[in-house]
Design a protein around this motif. Structure first.
Motif, PDB file in Angstrom:
ATOM      1  N   ASN A 225       0.872  -1.171   0.000  1.00  0.00           N
ATOM      2  CA  ASN A 225       0.000   0.000   0.000  1.00  0.00           C
ATOM      3  C   ASN A 225       0.912   1.225   0.000  1.00  0.00           C
ATOM      4  O   ASN A 225       1.067   1.906   0.989  1.00  0.00           O
TER       5      ASN A 225
ATOM      6  N   GLY B 140      -6.271   4.448   5.062  1.00  0.00           N
ATOM      7  CA  GLY B 140      -6.969   3.788   6.166  1.00  0.00           C
ATOM      8  C   GLY B 140      -6.794   2.284   6.196  1.00  0.00           C
ATOM      9  O   GLY B 140      -7.394   1.607   7.034  1.00  0.00           O
ATOM     10  N   LEU B 141      -5.948   1.734   5.323  1.00  0.00           N
ATOM     11  CA  LEU B 141      -5.777   0.280   5.258  1.00  0.00           C
ATOM     12  C   LEU B 141      -5.153  -0.260   6.543  1.00  0.00           C
ATOM     13  O   LEU B 141      -4.147   0.267   7.027  1.00  0.00           O
ATOM     14  N   THR B 142      -5.759  -1.286   7.093  1.00  0.00           N
ATOM     15  CA  THR B 142      -5.169  -2.023   8.215  1.00  0.00           C
ATOM     16  C   THR B 142      -5.168  -3.495   7.852  1.00  0.00           C
ATOM     17  O   THR B 142      -6.023  -3.967   7.101  1.00  0.00           O
ATOM     18  N   VAL B 143      -4.205  -4.227   8.379  1.00  0.00           N
ATOM     19  CA  VAL B 143      -4.043  -5.643   8.066  1.00  0.00           C
ATOM     20  C   VAL B 143      -3.917  -6.419   9.368  1.00  0.00           C
ATOM     21  O   VAL B 143      -3.138  -6.037  10.246  1.00  0.00           O
ATOM     22  N   GLN B 144      -4.670  -7.487   9.480  1.00  0.00           N
ATOM     23  CA  GLN B 144      -4.564  -8.386  10.632  1.00  0.00           C
ATOM     24  C   GLN B 144      -3.472  -9.406  10.329  1.00  0.00           C
ATOM     25  O   GLN B 144      -3.527 -10.091   9.308  1.00  0.00           O
TER      26      GLN B 144
END
Length: 71
Positions: A21, A39-43
């Motif tokens: 990203n 706003g990208l979040t990754v688990q």
């Protein structure tokens, strides 16, 4: 493991997720990468099992790339 890029992407190689990203450059108010998501979040999975599976898949991928591109 990935080469230099200014683009965003999300794909899989076997069980390994390849995700980027990249914000990249903003020149004269125009973003070079229109797909950048601030706003990208990754688990990320926790635990040894997940890390072991990712490591094994990555090793196989690197081995295949070495066979294909290394002389």
């Amino acid at each position: 493991m990935h080469g230099h890029t200014h683009d965003s992407f999300d794909y899989r190689v076997g069980a390994t997720r390849m995700l980027a990203n990249r914000r990249s450059y903003v020149l004269e108010g125009v973003a070079e990468n229109a797909r950048f998501d601030p706003g990208l979040t990754v688990q990320v999975p926790r635990g040894q099992h997940a890390a072991s599976a990712i490591g094994r898949t990555s090793e196989r991928f690197v081995h295949k790339m070495n066979q294909k591109y290394c002389f």
